[in-house]
Structures are given as structure tokens and as C-alpha cells.
Design a protein around this motif. Structure first.
Motif, PDB file in Angstrom:
ATOM      1  N   VAL A  60       1.587  -2.276  14.384  1.00  0.00           N
ATOM      2  CA  VAL A  60       1.807  -3.716  14.502  1.00  0.00           C
ATOM      3  C   VAL A  60       2.381  -4.271  13.200  1.00  0.00           C
ATOM      4  CG1 VAL A  60       0.673  -5.952  14.838  1.00  0.00           C
ATOM      5  CG2 VAL A  60       0.073  -4.012  16.301  1.00  0.00           C
ATOM      6  N   GLU A  61       1.835  -3.856  12.065  1.00  0.00           N
ATOM      7  CA  GLU A  61       2.347  -4.317  10.774  1.00  0.00           C
ATOM      8  C   GLU A  61       3.811  -3.920  10.601  1.00  0.00           C
ATOM      9  OE1 GLU A  61       1.752  -3.518   5.983  1.00  0.00           O
ATOM     10  OE2 GLU A  61       0.486  -2.443   7.403  1.00  0.00           O
ATOM     11  N   ALA A  62       4.147  -2.682  10.941  1.00  0.00           N
ATOM     12  CA  ALA A  62       5.521  -2.205  10.794  1.00  0.00           C
ATOM     13  C   ALA A  62       6.464  -2.989  11.699  1.00  0.00           C
ATOM     14  CB  ALA A  62       5.602  -0.711  11.113  1.00  0.00           C
ATOM     15  N   GLU A  63       6.063  -3.180  12.947  1.00  0.00           N
ATOM     16  CA  GLU A  63       6.932  -3.888  13.891  1.00  0.00           C
ATOM     17  C   GLU A  63       7.099  -5.350  13.488  1.00  0.00           C
ATOM     18  OE1 GLU A  63       7.603  -4.387  18.678  1.00  0.00           O
ATOM     19  OE2 GLU A  63       5.681  -3.633  17.962  1.00  0.00           O
ATOM     20  N   ASP A  64       6.017  -6.029  13.140  1.00  0.00           N
ATOM     21  CA  ASP A  64       6.105  -7.439  12.742  1.00  0.00           C
ATOM     22  C   ASP A  64       6.959  -7.609  11.484  1.00  0.00           C
ATOM     23  OD1 ASP A  64       4.514  -8.132  14.886  1.00  0.00           O
ATOM     24  OD2 ASP A  64       2.704  -8.508  13.677  1.00  0.00           O
ATOM     25  N   SER A  65       6.774  -6.739  10.508  1.00  0.00           N
ATOM     26  CA  SER A  65       7.539  -6.838   9.264  1.00  0.00           C
ATOM     27  C   SER A  65       9.021  -6.569   9.504  1.00  0.00           C
ATOM     28  CB  SER A  65       6.984  -5.873   8.217  1.00  0.00           C
ATOM     29  OG  SER A  65       5.651  -6.220   7.904  1.00  0.00           O
ATOM     30  N   ALA A  66       9.324  -5.548  10.295  1.00  0.00           N
ATOM     31  CA  ALA A  66      10.725  -5.239  10.598  1.00  0.00           C
ATOM     32  C   ALA A  66      11.374  -6.382  11.378  1.00  0.00           C
ATOM     33  CB  ALA A  66      10.822  -3.930  11.383  1.00  0.00           C
ATOM     34  N   GLU A  67      10.644  -6.975  12.307  1.00  0.00           N
ATOM     35  CA  GLU A  67      11.212  -8.096  13.067  1.00  0.00           C
ATOM     36  C   GLU A  67      11.451  -9.303  12.160  1.00  0.00           C
ATOM     37  OE1 GLU A  67       8.897  -8.679  16.622  1.00  0.00           O
ATOM     38  OE2 GLU A  67       9.802  -6.919  17.570  1.00  0.00           O
ATOM     39  N   GLY A  68      10.606  -9.494  11.136  1.00  0.00           N
ATOM     40  CA  GLY A  68      10.855 -10.555  10.151  1.00  0.00           C
ATOM     41  C   GLY A  68      12.113 -10.289   9.348  1.00  0.00           C
ATOM     42  N   VAL A  69      12.353  -9.027   9.010  1.00  0.00           N
ATOM     43  CA  VAL A  69      13.572  -8.653   8.304  1.00  0.00           C
ATOM     44  C   VAL A  69      14.785  -8.911   9.197  1.00  0.00           C
ATOM     45  CG1 VAL A  69      14.875  -6.677   7.355  1.00  0.00           C
ATOM     46  CG2 VAL A  69      12.454  -6.995   6.761  1.00  0.00           C
ATOM     47  N   LEU A  70      14.681  -8.518  10.458  1.00  0.00           N
ATOM     48  CA  LEU A  70      15.779  -8.745  11.410  1.00  0.00           C
ATOM     49  C   LEU A  70      16.045 -10.241  11.592  1.00  0.00           C
ATOM     50  CD1 LEU A  70      14.641  -6.075  13.975  1.00  0.00           C
ATOM     51  CD2 LEU A  70      16.857  -6.047  12.828  1.00  0.00           C
ATOM     52  N   ALA A  71      14.984 -11.035  11.727  1.00  0.00           N
ATOM     53  CA  ALA A  71      15.139 -12.473  11.939  1.00  0.00           C
ATOM     54  C   ALA A  71      15.781 -13.149  10.733  1.00  0.00           C
ATOM     55  CB  ALA A  71      13.788 -13.108  12.230  1.00  0.00           C
ATOM     56  N   ALA A  96       0.816  -1.216   0.000  1.00  0.00           N
ATOM     57  CA  ALA A  96       0.000   0.000   0.000  1.00  0.00           C
ATOM     58  C   ALA A  96       0.851   1.268   0.000  1.00  0.00           C
ATOM     59  CB  ALA A  96      -0.935   0.002   1.209  1.00  0.00           C
ATOM     60  N   GLY A  97       2.168   1.132   0.181  1.00  0.00           N
ATOM     61  CA  GLY A  97       3.053   2.289   0.203  1.00  0.00           C
ATOM     62  C   GLY A  97       3.014   3.068   1.506  1.00  0.00           C
ATOM     63  N   LEU A  98       2.490   2.468   2.572  1.00  0.00           N
ATOM     64  CA  LEU A  98       2.352   3.179   3.842  1.00  0.00           C
ATOM     65  C   LEU A  98       3.504   2.915   4.808  1.00  0.00           C
ATOM     66  CD1 LEU A  98      -1.459   2.561   4.380  1.00  0.00           C
ATOM     67  CD2 LEU A  98      -0.347   4.682   3.658  1.00  0.00           C
ATOM     68  N   VAL A  99       3.892   1.657   4.942  1.00  0.00           N
ATOM     69  CA  VAL A  99       4.937   1.277   5.889  1.00  0.00           C
ATOM     70  C   VAL A  99       6.246   1.147   5.114  1.00  0.00           C
ATOM     71  CG1 VAL A  99       5.719  -0.473   7.531  1.00  0.00           C
ATOM     72  CG2 VAL A  99       3.291   0.082   7.364  1.00  0.00           C
ATOM     73  N   ARG A 100       7.307   1.749   5.670  1.00  0.00           N
ATOM     74  CA  ARG A 100       8.621   1.697   5.029  1.00  0.00           C
ATOM     75  C   ARG A 100       9.624   1.174   6.041  1.00  0.00           C
ATOM     76  NH1 ARG A 100       7.825   4.346   0.624  1.00  0.00           N
ATOM     77  NH2 ARG A 100       9.712   5.240  -0.154  1.00  0.00           N
ATOM     78  N   ILE A 101      10.499   0.282   5.575  1.00  0.00           N
ATOM     79  CA  ILE A 101      11.582  -0.234   6.406  1.00  0.00           C
ATOM     80  C   ILE A 101      12.889   0.112   5.710  1.00  0.00           C
ATOM     81  CG2 ILE A 101      12.681  -2.304   7.352  1.00  0.00           C
ATOM     82  CD1 ILE A 101       9.881  -3.583   7.440  1.00  0.00           C
ATOM     83  N   ARG A 102      13.758   0.835   6.432  1.00  0.00           N
ATOM     84  CA  ARG A 102      15.071   1.194   5.896  1.00  0.00           C
ATOM     85  C   ARG A 102      16.125   0.306   6.550  1.00  0.00           C
ATOM     86  NH1 ARG A 102      12.452   5.520   6.838  1.00  0.00           N
ATOM     87  NH2 ARG A 102      13.326   5.918   8.870  1.00  0.00           N
ATOM     88  N   VAL A 103      16.978  -0.282   5.735  1.00  0.00           N
ATOM     89  CA  VAL A 103      18.113  -1.046   6.248  1.00  0.00           C
ATOM     90  C   VAL A 103      19.350  -0.234   5.884  1.00  0.00           C
ATOM     91  CG1 VAL A 103      19.360  -3.233   6.201  1.00  0.00           C
ATOM     92  CG2 VAL A 103      16.867  -3.219   5.881  1.00  0.00           C
ATOM     93  N   SER A 104      20.103   0.151   6.915  1.00  0.00           N
ATOM     94  CA  SER A 104      21.256   1.036   6.720  1.00  0.00           C
ATOM     95  C   SER A 104      22.510   0.403   7.274  1.00  0.00           C
ATOM     96  CB  SER A 104      21.033   2.366   7.450  1.00  0.00           C
ATOM     97  OG  SER A 104      19.849   2.986   7.018  1.00  0.00           O
ATOM     98  N   ALA A 105      23.646   0.867   6.757  1.00  0.00           N
ATOM     99  CA  ALA A 105      24.920   0.490   7.335  1.00  0.00           C
ATOM    100  C   ALA A 105      24.996   1.131   8.716  1.00  0.00           C
ATOM    101  CB  ALA A 105      26.062   0.969   6.451  1.00  0.00           C
ATOM    102  N   GLY A 106      25.607   0.449   9.649  1.00  0.00           N
ATOM    103  CA  GLY A 106      25.688   0.963  11.024  1.00  0.00           C
ATOM    104  C   GLY A 106      26.334   2.323  11.092  1.00  0.00           C
ATOM    105  N   GLY A 107      26.072   3.002  12.136  1.00  0.00           N
ATOM    106  CA  GLY A 107      26.630   4.331  12.319  1.00  0.00           C
ATOM    107  C   GLY A 107      25.812   5.069  13.353  1.00  0.00           C
ATOM    108  N   PRO A 108      26.067   6.350  13.518  1.00  0.00           N
ATOM    109  CA  PRO A 108      25.297   7.104  14.508  1.00  0.00           C
ATOM    110  C   PRO A 108      23.821   7.160  14.131  1.00  0.00           C
ATOM    111  CG  PRO A 108      26.641   8.567  13.176  1.00  0.00           C
ATOM    112  CD  PRO A 108      27.012   7.169  12.791  1.00  0.00           C
ATOM    113  N   ARG A 109      22.996   7.261  15.138  1.00  0.00           N
ATOM    114  CA  ARG A 109      21.554   7.335  14.904  1.00  0.00           C
ATOM    115  C   ARG A 109      21.249   8.568  14.065  1.00  0.00           C
ATOM    116  NH1 ARG A 109      17.911   6.697  20.039  1.00  0.00           N
ATOM    117  NH2 ARG A 109      18.926   8.583  20.701  1.00  0.00           N
ATOM    118  N   PRO A 110      20.542   8.384  12.940  1.00  0.00           N
ATOM    119  CA  PRO A 110      20.255   9.538  12.084  1.00  0.00           C
ATOM    120  C   PRO A 110      19.293  10.508  12.760  1.00  0.00           C
ATOM    121  CG  PRO A 110      19.171   7.581  11.234  1.00  0.00           C
ATOM    122  CD  PRO A 110      19.989   7.148  12.408  1.00  0.00           C
TER     123      PRO A 110
END
Length: 176
Positions: A160-171, A84-98
């Protein structure tokens, strides 16, 4: 008749004095002989996973989502966007918190052992100053190889959708 001729002469004198803007300098990339080099993407999607070409890690792309690889010089490596283009997950190289100018970091915690491939992970939440703005959920894995940061933009009603999806990416993270 003399009035008309005088008016016409006056008008042409005025128009002749109007400054016309100088033409813009041509774009160097469009000059003859110029070579344009397209940006190099940071990675690509292979078999449902974003694979980073430079840093050597991969993460799953959630079903029904799109992966938008950044360029190889960006700290953000890929942005995953729900259908739907609503939830976005960014995966970044480590570094200081943006810096997120539209929200305030208000929660920090640690998740030990939740994602073995990442090692210790710190969690944080950035609350939007605009009540209709997205909450930013962040997971920092400074000890992973390579160090990564995963951020999820969760608009109201999609936490909930954002958190569940991000945790799936992390897992599903796979390092070098």
C-alpha cells in the motif's frame, strides 16, 4: 649438519622457482596527466521535486524520502527511496519494459484519465519468484512528453505504501 644445509638449499631453490603474479596494469585514470571526468547526474532536487536536466520533466519527492539521481546516460533517471530504505520508486525514460529476472509479469491493465499530465497509462505487476522478494508495480505512460515509466518495488508488507507513493509521484508529474 649436511641434512640441514641440504634442506636449506632445497627450500631456497623451491622458493626461488615460485611464480609471483605479475603486477596489475595501472588504472589509466591514475596515470600522470590522466583526466578523470565525474559522471554527470541526470538531474537534481529543487524545492522538493526531482527535475530532470535533459528530458525536462519533474516529479515530486515524497516527504521523508531521498532522491538518488542516475547519470545522464541512464534510462533510469532517478530512484526515490523511502526513509526506511525499503520501498524504491524508479522513474525511467520510456522504452521497452525492462527485464526483471526475479519476477514474472502477471497483470496488465489500463488507467485512462487517472493522471491527465501523462495521458493513457498502462499498469502492470511483476510477481517475485522468491516469496520474500519485492513485487514490482509499473506504470507506463508512452504518450507523455517525455514518455516515462514509473516502477515501485514493494517488499512484503509495504504494498500500500509503495502504490500510494508511486501514485503521488505520477499525479505530480510535470512534463516539458
Amino acid at each position: 649438519m649436511i641434512g640441514r644445509v641440504a634442506s636449506a638449499l632445497f627450500a631456497s631453490a623451491i622458493l626461488g622457482c615460485v611464480k609471483h603474479p605479475a603486477p596489475a596494469a595501472p588504472d589509466p585514470a591514475l596515470l600522470p596527466g590522466a583526466v578523470w571526468t565525474p559522471p554527470v547526474p541526470a538531474g537534481a532536487v529543487v524545492d522538493g521535486r526531482y527535475v530532470d536536466a535533459t528530458l525536462g520533466f519533474s516529479v515530486p519527492v515524497p516527504s521523508g524520502w531521498q532522491a538518488e539521481p542516475a547519470t545522464e546516460t541512464d534510462a533510469t533517471r532517478v530512484v526515490l527511496v523511502d526513509g526506511a530504505g525499503l520501498v524504491r520508486i524508479r522513474v525511467s525514460a520510456g522504452g521497452p519494459r525492462p527485464d526483471h529476472p526475479d519476477c514474472t509479469w502477471s497483470f496488465d491493465d489500463a488507467a485512462s484519465g487517472a493522471w491527465p499530465a501523462l495521458g493513457p497509462v498502462s499498469l502492470s505487476t511483476c510477481m517475485p519468484t522468491d516469496p520474500d522478494g519485492p513485487r514490482v508495480l509499473a506504470w507506463d505512460a508512452a504518450a507523455s512528453s517525455p514518455p516515462v515509466r514509473v516502477e515501485a518495488d514493494a517488499p512484503p508488507g509495504h504494498l500500500v505504501e509503495a502504490e500510494d507513493s508511486a501514485e503521488g509521484v505520477l499525479a505530480g508529474f510535470s512534463g516539458r
